[in-house]
Design an enzyme around this catalytic site. Structure first.
Site, PDB file in Angstrom:
ATOM      1  N   SER A 142     -17.644-120.943 -76.959  1.00  0.00           N
ATOM      2  CA  SER A 142     -19.027-121.428 -76.924  1.00  0.00           C
ATOM      3  C   SER A 142     -19.056-122.767 -76.210  1.00  0.00           C
ATOM      4  O   SER A 142     -18.033-123.473 -76.145  1.00  0.00           O
ATOM      5  CB  SER A 142     -19.542-121.614 -78.358  1.00  0.00           C
ATOM      6  OG  SER A 142     -20.766-122.319 -78.358  1.00  0.00           O
ATOM      7  N   TYR A 155     -17.986-124.111 -87.101  1.00  0.00           N
ATOM      8  CA  TYR A 155     -18.197-123.350 -85.860  1.00  0.00           C
ATOM      9  C   TYR A 155     -17.575-124.030 -84.633  1.00  0.00           C
ATOM     10  O   TYR A 155     -16.885-123.389 -83.850  1.00  0.00           O
ATOM     11  CB  TYR A 155     -19.701-123.138 -85.657  1.00  0.00           C
ATOM     12  CG  TYR A 155     -20.047-122.212 -84.524  1.00  0.00           C
ATOM     13  CD1 TYR A 155     -19.893-120.830 -84.660  1.00  0.00           C
ATOM     14  CD2 TYR A 155     -20.529-122.707 -83.305  1.00  0.00           C
ATOM     15  CE1 TYR A 155     -20.217-119.972 -83.614  1.00  0.00           C
ATOM     16  CE2 TYR A 155     -20.851-121.854 -82.271  1.00  0.00           C
ATOM     17  CZ  TYR A 155     -20.697-120.496 -82.430  1.00  0.00           C
ATOM     18  OH  TYR A 155     -21.018-119.640 -81.397  1.00  0.00           O
TER      19      TYR A 155
HETATM   20  N1  LIG Z   1     -26.279-116.651 -78.837  1.00  0.00           N
HETATM   21  C1  LIG Z   1     -25.786-117.855 -78.589  1.00  0.00           C
HETATM   22  O1  LIG Z   1     -26.551-118.834 -78.398  1.00  0.00           O
HETATM   23  C2  LIG Z   1     -24.285-118.051 -78.492  1.00  0.00           C
HETATM   24  C3  LIG Z   1     -23.796-119.201 -77.851  1.00  0.00           C
HETATM   25  C4  LIG Z   1     -22.435-119.392 -77.757  1.00  0.00           C
HETATM   26  C5  LIG Z   1     -21.557-118.455 -78.269  1.00  0.00           C
HETATM   27  N2  LIG Z   1     -22.052-117.346 -78.892  1.00  0.00           N
HETATM   28  C6  LIG Z   1     -21.077-116.392 -79.428  1.00  0.00           C
HETATM   29  O2  LIG Z   1     -21.334-115.119 -78.883  1.00  0.00           O
HETATM   30  C7  LIG Z   1     -20.846-114.107 -79.768  1.00  0.00           C
HETATM   31  C8  LIG Z   1     -21.912-113.033 -79.920  1.00  0.00           C
HETATM   32  O3  LIG Z   1     -23.038-113.600 -80.553  1.00  0.00           O
HETATM   33  P1  LIG Z   1     -24.537-113.162 -80.216  1.00  0.00           P
HETATM   34  O4  LIG Z   1     -25.214-114.359 -79.700  1.00  0.00           O
HETATM   35  O5  LIG Z   1     -24.555-111.917 -79.432  1.00  0.00           O
HETATM   36  O6  LIG Z   1     -25.067-112.948 -81.717  1.00  0.00           O
HETATM   37  P2  LIG Z   1     -25.722-111.646 -82.421  1.00  0.00           P
HETATM   38  O7  LIG Z   1     -26.824-111.105 -81.583  1.00  0.00           O
HETATM   39  O8  LIG Z   1     -26.042-112.075 -83.810  1.00  0.00           O
HETATM   40  O9  LIG Z   1     -24.522-110.590 -82.443  1.00  0.00           O
HETATM   41  C9  LIG Z   1     -23.378-110.826 -83.240  1.00  0.00           C
HETATM   42  C10 LIG Z   1     -22.536-109.570 -83.291  1.00  0.00           C
HETATM   43  O10 LIG Z   1     -21.385-109.854 -84.097  1.00  0.00           O
HETATM   44  C11 LIG Z   1     -21.255-108.817 -85.066  1.00  0.00           C
HETATM   45  N3  LIG Z   1     -20.647-109.317 -86.295  1.00  0.00           N
HETATM   46  C12 LIG Z   1     -21.010-110.397 -87.032  1.00  0.00           C
HETATM   47  N4  LIG Z   1     -20.260-110.471 -88.138  1.00  0.00           N
HETATM   48  C13 LIG Z   1     -19.408-109.411 -88.101  1.00  0.00           C
HETATM   49  C14 LIG Z   1     -18.388-108.925 -88.978  1.00  0.00           C
HETATM   50  N5  LIG Z   1     -18.112-109.546 -90.148  1.00  0.00           N
HETATM   51  N6  LIG Z   1     -17.690-107.820 -88.634  1.00  0.00           N
HETATM   52  C15 LIG Z   1     -17.977-107.177 -87.479  1.00  0.00           C
HETATM   53  N7  LIG Z   1     -18.920-107.574 -86.614  1.00  0.00           N
HETATM   54  C16 LIG Z   1     -19.627-108.677 -86.918  1.00  0.00           C
HETATM   55  C17 LIG Z   1     -22.691-108.343 -85.319  1.00  0.00           C
HETATM   56  O11 LIG Z   1     -22.682-106.975 -85.764  1.00  0.00           O
HETATM   57  P3  LIG Z   1     -22.983-106.462 -87.250  1.00  0.00           P
HETATM   58  O12 LIG Z   1     -23.927-107.436 -87.891  1.00  0.00           O
HETATM   59  O13 LIG Z   1     -23.544-105.091 -87.046  1.00  0.00           O
HETATM   60  O14 LIG Z   1     -21.631-106.438 -87.908  1.00  0.00           O
HETATM   61  C18 LIG Z   1     -23.286-108.414 -83.924  1.00  0.00           C
HETATM   62  O15 LIG Z   1     -23.003-107.238 -83.208  1.00  0.00           O
HETATM   63  C19 LIG Z   1     -20.457-114.829 -81.051  1.00  0.00           C
HETATM   64  O16 LIG Z   1     -19.058-114.981 -81.116  1.00  0.00           O
HETATM   65  C20 LIG Z   1     -21.135-116.192 -80.916  1.00  0.00           C
HETATM   66  O17 LIG Z   1     -20.444-117.179 -81.634  1.00  0.00           O
HETATM   67  C21 LIG Z   1     -23.387-117.113 -79.013  1.00  0.00           C
END
Ligand SMILES: NC(=O)c1ccc[n+]([C@@H]2O[C@H](COP(=O)([O-])OP(=O)(O)OC[C@H]3O[C@@H](n4cnc5c(N)ncnc54)[C@H](OP(=O)(O)O)[C@@H]3O)[C@@H](O)[C@H]2O)c1
Length: 265
Positions: A142, A155
């Site tokens: 991130s 985080y």
């Molecule tokens: N969006 C942002 O602003 C941002 C910025 C920087 C980095 N990131 C990183 O990008 C990655 C994806 O995030 P996103 O933004 O796409 O968020 P999101 O839309 O909330 O998606 C998160 C995904 O992770 C899965 N997940 C969460 N907990 C889990 C568990 N215990 N076991 C298996 N799967 C799990 C969720 O699936 P289920 O709930 O179905 O399990 C979902 O598919 C993360 O690592 C996040 O830290 C996001």
């Protein structure tokens, strides 16, 4: 090997950036193994992508806070005769409560999900990647990894580990045809902030800070294929990353304490 014979394992494929990776890689002819907890969403996405692109799309519902999950995923792949050529270590979330007030099980779950499972899956896919002399691994870090930590939240530290670990693995594995990239997005449209409970705060942030997940995914895929171990997608995020890093540590601490929008509650 032609792309249509390659398979990508994507964790966190039921939403956000992970679902976007699934659509992008399927459109590029990859077969997929999709992992998340919400099996209904994975099933729906798999059906959509098989119909649209004719790719094989397997799903495996797993909670990656379970210490047995990485081995269970790979055992499933083995039973199905699936070899992983591309690993997208994407599943993640952030807690939003003070460290001292958060149950240890929740904190341990964050560490297991975003440090141990990420590292173990990278380790488990290596034997077949090494045998083929080809592999692509993208680990979701991130922009937070370049930013001062907010009070009480794990985080930033977790994403710092992922950034450093990815560079280290890339140094070791690139000579064997395996490229590893830490993907460091800033604010990206997804369900992340709904899950974190910070939607109200983040909605007030200027649009210039936000990116669509498609743009993030495209830049990450180009980065890993060109052998770039760190991908900070978007000009604004690059500017933030390069500005904050050189600041004196005490100033970073001050900024983290006073300006971070994600102070724990
Ligand atoms: N969006 C942002 O602003 C941002 C910025 C920087 C980095 N990131 C990183 O990008 C990655 C994806 O995030 P996103 O933004 O796409 O968020 P999101 O839309 O909330 O998606 C998160 C995904 O992770 C899965 N997940 C969460 N907990 C889990 C568990 N215990 N076991 C298996 N799967 C799990 C969720 O699936 P289920 O709930 O179905 O399990 C979902 O598919 C993360 O690592 C996040 O830290 C996001």
């Amino acid at each position: 090997m032609p792309t249509h014979n390659r398979t990508a394992l994507i964790t966190g494929a039921s939403a956000g950036i992970g679902a976007c990776f699934a659509r992008y890689l399927a459109a590029n002819g990859h077969n997929l193994l999709l992992v998340a907890r919400r099996e209904d969403r994975l099933r729906e996405l798999a059906a959509e992508l098989t119909a649209a692109h004719g790719v094989r799309c397997d799903i495996f519902a797993a909670d990656l806070t379970d210490v047995n999950a990485p081995k269970a995923i790979m055992a499933y792949a083995h039973r199905k005769g699936i070899e992983i050529d591309v690993l997208i270590n994407n599943a993640g979330l952030s807690g939003n409560t003070a460290f001292a007030d958060t149950a240890w099980t929740a904190l341990a779950g964050e560490l297991q999900l975003m440090i141990v499972a990420v590292t173990e899956l990278a380790h488990l896919v290596l034997p077949s990647m090494k045998a083929k002399g080809f592999g692509r691994i993208i680990n979701l870090s991130s922009l937070a990894a370049f930013s001062p930590p907010g009070a009480g939240l794990l985080y930033t530290a977790i994403k710092g580990y992922v950034l450093s670990m990815s560079q280290s693995l890339d140094m070791e594995l690139k000579p064997q045809g395996i490229n590893v990239t830490a993907l460091c997005p800033g604010f990206t449209y997804s369900e992340f902030h709904d899950v974190m409970g910070t939607r109200e705060t983040t909605n007030k942030l200027p649009a210039i800070l936000w990116q669509q997940p498609d743009a993030v995914v495209q830049q990450a895929w180009a980065a890993v294929n060109s052998g770039n171990p760190v991908c900070v997608p978007g000009a604004v995020n690059k500017l933030i990353a390069s500005t904050v890093r050189p600041l004196p540590v005490r100033l970073q601490y001050y900024l983290g304490k006073n300006l971070n929008p994600f102070k724990s509650e």
